[in-house]
Design a protein around this motif. Structure first.
Motif, PDB file in Angstrom:
ATOM      1  N   ASP A 289      46.359  33.663  52.978  1.00  0.00           N
ATOM      2  CA  ASP A 289      46.757  34.596  51.939  1.00  0.00           C
ATOM      3  C   ASP A 289      46.289  36.022  52.236  1.00  0.00           C
ATOM      4  OD1 ASP A 289      47.694  32.344  50.574  1.00  0.00           O
ATOM      5  OD2 ASP A 289      45.800  32.085  49.505  1.00  0.00           O
ATOM      6  N   ILE A 290      46.881  36.959  51.508  1.00  0.00           N
ATOM      7  CA  ILE A 290      46.410  38.343  51.480  1.00  0.00           C
ATOM      8  C   ILE A 290      45.904  38.631  50.075  1.00  0.00           C
ATOM      9  CG2 ILE A 290      47.072  40.774  51.592  1.00  0.00           C
ATOM     10  CD1 ILE A 290      49.093  40.056  53.720  1.00  0.00           C
ATOM     11  N   TYR A 291      44.666  39.099  49.993  1.00  0.00           N
ATOM     12  CA  TYR A 291      44.065  39.447  48.709  1.00  0.00           C
ATOM     13  C   TYR A 291      44.062  40.964  48.555  1.00  0.00           C
ATOM     14  CZ  TYR A 291      42.271  34.757  47.646  1.00  0.00           C
ATOM     15  OH  TYR A 291      42.165  33.429  47.330  1.00  0.00           O
ATOM     16  N   VAL A 292      44.516  41.441  47.403  1.00  0.00           N
ATOM     17  CA  VAL A 292      44.430  42.856  47.048  1.00  0.00           C
ATOM     18  C   VAL A 292      43.479  42.945  45.859  1.00  0.00           C
ATOM     19  CG1 VAL A 292      45.678  44.906  46.316  1.00  0.00           C
ATOM     20  CG2 VAL A 292      46.766  43.290  47.890  1.00  0.00           C
ATOM     21  N   ILE A 293      42.377  43.674  46.048  1.00  0.00           N
ATOM     22  CA  ILE A 293      41.246  43.563  45.126  1.00  0.00           C
ATOM     23  C   ILE A 293      40.807  44.934  44.633  1.00  0.00           C
ATOM     24  CG2 ILE A 293      38.898  42.666  44.865  1.00  0.00           C
ATOM     25  CD1 ILE A 293      39.559  41.040  47.505  1.00  0.00           C
ATOM     26  N   GLY A 294      40.589  45.030  43.317  1.00  0.00           N
ATOM     27  CA  GLY A 294      39.956  46.200  42.730  1.00  0.00           C
ATOM     28  C   GLY A 294      40.737  47.485  42.905  1.00  0.00           C
ATOM     29  N   GLY A 295      40.000  48.587  43.034  1.00  0.00           N
ATOM     30  CA  GLY A 295      40.601  49.915  43.133  1.00  0.00           C
ATOM     31  C   GLY A 295      40.574  50.643  41.804  1.00  0.00           C
ATOM     32  N   VAL A 296      41.172  51.813  41.785  1.00  0.00           N
ATOM     33  CA  VAL A 296      41.231  52.617  40.566  1.00  0.00           C
ATOM     34  C   VAL A 296      42.652  53.129  40.366  1.00  0.00           C
ATOM     35  CG1 VAL A 296      38.815  53.330  40.726  1.00  0.00           C
ATOM     36  CG2 VAL A 296      40.583  54.749  41.760  1.00  0.00           C
ATOM     37  N   ASP A 305      40.824  58.702  31.014  1.00  0.00           N
ATOM     38  CA  ASP A 305      39.837  58.342  32.028  1.00  0.00           C
ATOM     39  C   ASP A 305      40.495  57.596  33.179  1.00  0.00           C
ATOM     40  OD1 ASP A 305      37.761  59.437  30.561  1.00  0.00           O
ATOM     41  OD2 ASP A 305      37.382  57.558  29.475  1.00  0.00           O
ATOM     42  N   ILE A 306      39.830  57.642  34.327  1.00  0.00           N
ATOM     43  CA  ILE A 306      40.244  56.811  35.468  1.00  0.00           C
ATOM     44  C   ILE A 306      39.966  55.354  35.130  1.00  0.00           C
ATOM     45  CG2 ILE A 306      39.699  56.216  37.858  1.00  0.00           C
ATOM     46  CD1 ILE A 306      39.122  59.157  38.360  1.00  0.00           C
ATOM     47  N   LYS A 307      40.903  54.487  35.412  1.00  0.00           N
ATOM     48  CA  LYS A 307      40.743  53.065  35.124  1.00  0.00           C
ATOM     49  C   LYS A 307      40.197  52.353  36.348  1.00  0.00           C
ATOM     50  CE  LYS A 307      43.184  48.959  33.474  1.00  0.00           C
ATOM     51  NZ  LYS A 307      44.502  48.385  33.078  1.00  0.00           N
ATOM     52  N   LYS A 308      39.003  51.762  36.202  1.00  0.00           N
ATOM     53  CA  LYS A 308      38.401  50.991  37.283  1.00  0.00           C
ATOM     54  C   LYS A 308      38.870  49.543  37.201  1.00  0.00           C
ATOM     55  CE  LYS A 308      34.237  53.876  37.255  1.00  0.00           C
ATOM     56  NZ  LYS A 308      32.769  53.896  37.059  1.00  0.00           N
ATOM     57  N   MET A 309      39.484  49.086  38.290  1.00  0.00           N
ATOM     58  CA  MET A 309      40.102  47.760  38.285  1.00  0.00           C
ATOM     59  C   MET A 309      39.136  46.689  38.787  1.00  0.00           C
ATOM     60  SD  MET A 309      43.222  48.560  37.315  1.00  0.00           S
ATOM     61  CE  MET A 309      44.219  47.137  37.754  1.00  0.00           C
ATOM     62  N   SER A 310      39.256  45.504  38.196  1.00  0.00           N
ATOM     63  CA  SER A 310      38.546  44.325  38.700  1.00  0.00           C
ATOM     64  C   SER A 310      39.539  43.218  39.055  1.00  0.00           C
ATOM     65  CB  SER A 310      37.551  43.811  37.648  1.00  0.00           C
ATOM     66  OG  SER A 310      38.237  43.469  36.440  1.00  0.00           O
ATOM     67  N   ASP A 311      40.834  43.538  39.015  1.00  0.00           N
ATOM     68  CA  ASP A 311      41.889  42.555  39.247  1.00  0.00           C
ATOM     69  C   ASP A 311      41.895  42.062  40.690  1.00  0.00           C
ATOM     70  OD1 ASP A 311      42.422  43.648  36.780  1.00  0.00           O
ATOM     71  OD2 ASP A 311      44.584  43.621  37.022  1.00  0.00           O
ATOM     72  N   VAL A 312      42.362  40.831  40.856  1.00  0.00           N
ATOM     73  CA  VAL A 312      42.524  40.231  42.180  1.00  0.00           C
ATOM     74  C   VAL A 312      43.932  39.659  42.260  1.00  0.00           C
ATOM     75  CG1 VAL A 312      41.689  38.503  43.812  1.00  0.00           C
ATOM     76  CG2 VAL A 312      40.062  39.664  42.290  1.00  0.00           C
ATOM     77  N   ASP A 313      44.778  40.249  43.100  1.00  0.00           N
ATOM     78  CA  ASP A 313      46.145  39.788  43.305  1.00  0.00           C
ATOM     79  C   ASP A 313      46.237  39.115  44.665  1.00  0.00           C
ATOM     80  OD1 ASP A 313      47.872  41.095  40.978  1.00  0.00           O
ATOM     81  OD2 ASP A 313      46.425  42.597  41.653  1.00  0.00           O
ATOM     82  N   VAL A 314      46.885  37.961  44.709  1.00  0.00           N
ATOM     83  CA  VAL A 314      46.928  37.152  45.925  1.00  0.00           C
ATOM     84  C   VAL A 314      48.373  36.936  46.355  1.00  0.00           C
ATOM     85  CG1 VAL A 314      46.219  34.990  47.016  1.00  0.00           C
ATOM     86  CG2 VAL A 314      44.834  35.966  45.163  1.00  0.00           C
ATOM     87  N   LEU A 315      48.656  37.241  47.618  1.00  0.00           N
ATOM     88  CA  LEU A 315      49.971  36.989  48.199  1.00  0.00           C
ATOM     89  C   LEU A 315      49.870  35.770  49.098  1.00  0.00           C
ATOM     90  CD1 LEU A 315      52.923  37.800  48.760  1.00  0.00           C
ATOM     91  CD2 LEU A 315      52.065  39.241  50.635  1.00  0.00           C
ATOM     92  N   CYS A 333      31.722  43.421  39.565  1.00  0.00           N
ATOM     93  CA  CYS A 333      32.168  44.572  40.349  1.00  0.00           C
ATOM     94  C   CYS A 333      33.508  45.096  39.841  1.00  0.00           C
ATOM     95  CB  CYS A 333      32.295  44.197  41.827  1.00  0.00           C
ATOM     96  SG  CYS A 333      30.722  43.768  42.608  1.00  0.00           S
ATOM     97  N   ARG A 334      33.708  46.403  39.967  1.00  0.00           N
ATOM     98  CA  ARG A 334      34.987  47.003  39.598  1.00  0.00           C
ATOM     99  C   ARG A 334      35.096  48.388  40.244  1.00  0.00           C
ATOM    100  NH1 ARG A 334      34.691  49.707  33.796  1.00  0.00           N
ATOM    101  NH2 ARG A 334      32.589  50.563  33.848  1.00  0.00           N
ATOM    102  N   GLY A 335      36.332  48.858  40.319  1.00  0.00           N
ATOM    103  CA  GLY A 335      36.568  50.171  40.882  1.00  0.00           C
ATOM    104  C   GLY A 335      36.809  50.141  42.373  1.00  0.00           C
ATOM    105  N   THR A 336      36.548  51.267  43.030  1.00  0.00           N
ATOM    106  CA  THR A 336      36.775  51.406  44.470  1.00  0.00           C
ATOM    107  C   THR A 336      35.979  50.348  45.233  1.00  0.00           C
ATOM    108  OG1 THR A 336      37.139  53.780  44.247  1.00  0.00           O
ATOM    109  CG2 THR A 336      36.560  52.954  46.437  1.00  0.00           C
ATOM    110  N   ILE A 337      36.662  49.646  46.140  1.00  0.00           N
ATOM    111  CA  ILE A 337      36.010  48.618  46.935  1.00  0.00           C
ATOM    112  C   ILE A 337      35.394  49.264  48.168  1.00  0.00           C
ATOM    113  CG2 ILE A 337      36.302  46.462  48.187  1.00  0.00           C
ATOM    114  CD1 ILE A 337      36.653  46.261  45.125  1.00  0.00           C
ATOM    115  N   LEU A 338      34.090  49.039  48.355  1.00  0.00           N
ATOM    116  CA  LEU A 338      33.357  49.637  49.461  1.00  0.00           C
ATOM    117  C   LEU A 338      33.251  48.712  50.654  1.00  0.00           C
ATOM    118  CD1 LEU A 338      30.451  51.239  47.393  1.00  0.00           C
ATOM    119  CD2 LEU A 338      32.639  52.257  48.037  1.00  0.00           C
ATOM    120  N   GLY A 339      33.287  47.405  50.414  1.00  0.00           N
ATOM    121  CA  GLY A 339      33.167  46.439  51.497  1.00  0.00           C
ATOM    122  C   GLY A 339      33.798  45.125  51.122  1.00  0.00           C
TER     123      GLY A 339
END
Length: 345
Positions: A289-296, A305-315, A333-339
């Motif tokens: 799979d491909i995981y798309v995680i977090g972000g803003v 305000d900027i919305k900090k995401m904690s969502d996890v979408d899976v392809l 965790c939420r927002g910009t993913i650092l690692g």
């Protein structure tokens, strides 16, 4: 003498405990002192390998909260929280992250916390510190520092060893230095420099067993096949955008689509238009799979305000027609993913 399980040799009992899912290990540790010692022993990790019960987790660190990592268990669709990384650097970011030898490694980077008076990055743009998290004993530990402090650099694992290359030592100085780390000996050694640097962050990908150093905006890719022979330079007309590798194939998200890159050709896989409004997310290959995680998501109006995401979408790519689904959202965790990296325990 205390046995793990009465009437059963400890070697056999340990192999029984090794089959218990990792998320239940804290419960096992409550049974007795001997079970607690067994759960936190390196012998259990070896036994899990022997009985082929290792599990793959996704490790994530986001901007919020500071220096915190979470593990995603795909079998349980649950998130586990690790102890806070005990670095003195506030809001550690722009680091390298890999996993090898059953441990999570966080390397280099600097502070993403800006002093409101001076605008400085908390006095630390790039460090050479290396931290390793052992999921069996559940602790962070300092390891041998890199030879060169660096941030925004390429970092990969080749044959169980960690290779770092490029990046920046200050906000104005990019470097071509590269080095390799042996996790068993806890030693760094310099290797051949990159052929050139560029005034942009670089990232590392392993494709066909070779490390590829990719600079944002450049078609030039530097490839390491053999450490002793050094780097070779290739020109690739790859699609630009977030990249990840799944089962040896390169996938790129660009202009609202996910593409599969094959040599110099690429083909569209599926729409990813909903992510065009999101920045700072992680795109990670995990299993099939491909995981798309977090972000803003930026404000739609000036007073929002900027919305900090904690969502996890899976392809899911394994089916004839790839489909999107949602996994459990990150719990801390939420927002910009650092690692983001895969860890086998």
């Amino acid at each position: 003498m205390t046995f793990l399980i009465d009437g059963i040799p400890d070697a056999v009992a340990l192999r029984c405990l090794a089959r218990v899912p990792y998320y239940l290990h804290p419960t096992l540790a409550l049974v007795s002192p001997s079970w607690r010692d067994a759960v936190h022993s390196t012998e259990l990790y070896k036994a899990r390998n022997e009985v082929k019960s290792t599990e793959d987790f996704l490790c994530i660190c986001a901007f919020d909260p500071e220096n915190m990592w979470q593990l995603y268990d795909p079998n349980q669709d649950k998130w586990l929280t690790l102890p806070v990384l005990p670095s003195r650097v506030r809001n550690l970011a722009h680091f390298g992250v890999v996993s090898t030898n059953g441990k999570l490694f966080v390397l280099g980077g600097g502070s993403d916390a800006v002093d409101p008076l001076t605008g400085d990055q908390d006095g630390s743009f790039a460090t050479n510190e290396v931290w390793a998290y052992d999921p069996i004993v559940r602790r962070w530990a300092r390891r041998a520092s890199m030879i060169v402090p660096r941030a925004m650099f390429a970092c990969c694992v080749l044959d169980g060893k960690i290779v770092v290359a490029g990046g920046f030592t200050t906000c104005r100085k990019s470097i071509s230095k590269a080095e390799i780390y042996n996790p068993e000996k806890d030693v760094w050694v310099s290797i051949h420099d990159l052929h050139h640097t560029h005034n942009s962050a670089c990232t590392g990908l392993v494709i066909d067993g070779k490390m590829h150093v990719v600079h944002k905006g450049l078609t030039t890719v530097q490839v390491l096949d053999n450490v002793k022979q050094g780097w070779t330079v290739h020109e690739h007309s790859w699609v630009q955008g977030p990249m990840t590798v799944v089962k040896g194939s390169l996938y790129v998200m660009s202009h609202g689509l996910i593409y599969k890159q094959e040599d110099e050709m690429f083909k569209g896989v599926i729409s990813a238009f909903e992510f065009k409004k999101r920045i700072g997310f992680a795109m990670m290959g995990f299993g099939d799979d491909i995981y798309v995680i977090g972000g803003v998501i930026g404000p739609e109006r000036w007073n929002c305000d900027i919305k900090k995401m904690s969502d996890v979408d899976v392809l899911t790519l394994g089916s004839e027609r790839p489909v999107w689904r949602q996994a459990a959202a990150m719990t801390r965790c939420r927002g910009t993913i650092l690692g983001c990296v895969q860890l086998s325990i």
